[in-house]
Write a protein that holds these residues in place. Structure first.
Motif, short mmCIF file in Angstrom:
data_model
loop_
_atom_site.label_atom_id
_atom_site.label_comp_id
_atom_site.label_asym_id
_atom_site.label_seq_id
_atom_site.Cartn_x
_atom_site.Cartn_y
_atom_site.Cartn_z
N SER A 1 0.91 -1.23 -0.16
CA SER A 1 0.09 -0.03 -0.01
C SER A 1 0.98 1.12 0.10
O SER A 1 0.46 2.29 -0.58
CB SER A 1 -0.92 -0.07 1.15
N LYS A 2 2.03 1.14 0.77
CA LYS A 2 2.95 2.30 0.60
C LYS A 2 3.62 2.54 -0.86
O LYS A 2 3.68 3.76 -1.28
CB LYS A 2 4.14 2.25 1.62
N ARG A 3 3.92 1.32 -1.36
CA ARG A 3 4.41 1.50 -2.82
C ARG A 3 3.41 2.13 -3.76
O ARG A 3 3.93 2.98 -4.46
CB ARG A 3 4.86 0.00 -3.26
N VAL A 4 2.23 1.62 -3.91
CA VAL A 4 1.19 2.27 -4.81
C VAL A 4 0.37 3.47 -4.40
O VAL A 4 0.46 4.30 -5.24
CB VAL A 4 0.25 1.02 -5.16
N GLN B 1 -6.13 4.86 -3.18
CA GLN B 1 -7.29 4.79 -2.12
C GLN B 1 -7.79 3.20 -2.35
O GLN B 1 -8.08 2.43 -1.00
CB GLN B 1 -8.09 5.60 -2.40
N ASP B 2 -7.86 2.64 -3.25
CA ASP B 2 -8.59 1.24 -3.44
C ASP B 2 -7.71 0.30 -2.94
O ASP B 2 -8.22 -0.65 -2.20
CB ASP B 2 -8.75 1.03 -5.21
N LEU B 3 -6.41 0.46 -3.30
CA LEU B 3 -5.42 -0.54 -2.67
C LEU B 3 -5.29 -0.55 -1.20
O LEU B 3 -5.20 -1.45 -0.39
CB LEU B 3 -3.90 -0.47 -3.47
N GLN B 4 -5.43 0.78 -0.60
CA GLN B 4 -5.36 0.77 0.82
C GLN B 4 -6.36 0.38 1.60
O GLN B 4 -6.31 -0.30 2.58
CB GLN B 4 -5.02 2.26 1.17
#
Length: 295
Positions: free
Chosen positions: A210-213, A216-219
């Motif tokens: 989640s930090k790399r990308v 909002q959707d991925l987090q």
């Protein structure tokens, strides 16, 4: 050709140099560089000069603010961001700047004037900042592509989990299936799978992803999986509900783009369509008025 525009041409060439020598040890980054810079190989003299410039690079990244900024920049792009990688990145930027400074000094020696001096200063500044700007643009492009294909990847992940695969096997399957459709999604899911296989906890691997990308959707997806694992709830059911939510978000984004299309078309219509329309409509009347005035 006026000497005043030589620094501008030199700047374009300097960006090309910075583009070539801005390389890291990560194979994935090298593949991205090849897409835009070609298969030009780094000269050995560049490597030697970068090694000579390392003491200056160490002083530059001694500032914690700058070091954290470069770390965040490289990490968000998904490449190695250790202290050695940051040092290598800074050395390559200084190498590009050194090349530009040397050629600019030659130009100033033969043609020194205020315009040329200002151009050289601007070119040197842009040459030093170009690698940062380029990585930021590539990171934004990566996020846009990931946001576009992530709902489809999550649908496949949900299908795999409901079919009986474990979450780790399902993540690896998504990485394999999306290797041709979306390199970004495939790379991130493959890295997530490798992190878990290497012994890193799934929670830490998801947080790193989640930090790399940083979308909002991925987090939300990572938070959902972490919460499901902590609470012991069904991952398949959580994924099914979240897929429906993500599908609705994608539909709303598409509808928003469709609604904004008419607004975006207003300026081109005013600038290009209306003048041509006025000419077609008013031309016969103007001709008749001119004929009557002439008669």
């Amino acid at each position: 050709m006026p000497l005043e525009i030589i620094p501008i041409i030199l700047g374009l060439w300097a960006f090309w140099v910075a583009f070539i020598i801005s390389d890291t040890q990560d194979n994935f980054l090298r593949e991205r560089l090849k897409k835009t810079s070609g298969s030009v190989r780094k000269k050995r003299i560049f490597a030697n000069l970068a090694h000579i410039l390392k003491p200056i690079s160490i002083k530059n990244i001694a500032n914690s603010v700058m070091k954290n900024k470069l770390h965040s920049l490289l990490y968000s792009y998904g490449v190695a961001s250790s202290d050695d990688d940051i040092l290598e990145f800074e050395s390559q930027r200084l190498l590009a700047l050194l090349i530009v400074v040397v050629f600019s000094a030659v130009i100033l020696f033969f043609s020194f004037n205020t315009i040329t001096l200002y151009c050289v200063i601007i070119v040197c500044f842009l040459t030093y900042k170009y690698p940062e700007y380029r990585i930021v643009n590539l990171t934004k492009k990566k996020q846009r592509e990931f946001t576009k294909f992530f709902p489809d990847a999550l649908d496949l992940l949900s299908v795999c989990v409901e079919a009986g695969l474990g979450i780790d096997s399902a993540i690896e399957k998504v990485a394999q299936e999306f290797s041709e459709l979306s390199k970004e999604v495939s790379f991130e899911f493959n890295r997530l799978s490798k992190d878990v296989m290497s012994g890193l906890s799934r929670e830490d691997a998801l947080k790193n992803m989640s930090k790399r990308v940083n979308t909002q959707d991925l987090q939300s997806f990572c938070a959902m999986l972490i919460q499901s694992e902590k609470m012991g709830t069904s991952v398949a059911q959580s994924l099914r509900v979240y897929c429906d939510t993500l599908r609705t978000r994608k539909k709303q984004r598409i509808e928003e783009l469709v609604q904004s299309a008419s607004t975006k078309m207003t300026i081109p219509m005013i600038l290009f369509l209306l003048p041509a329309l006025f000419i077609v409509i008013l031309y016969p009347a103007v001709i008749k008025i001119m004929e009557n005035m002439a008669g």
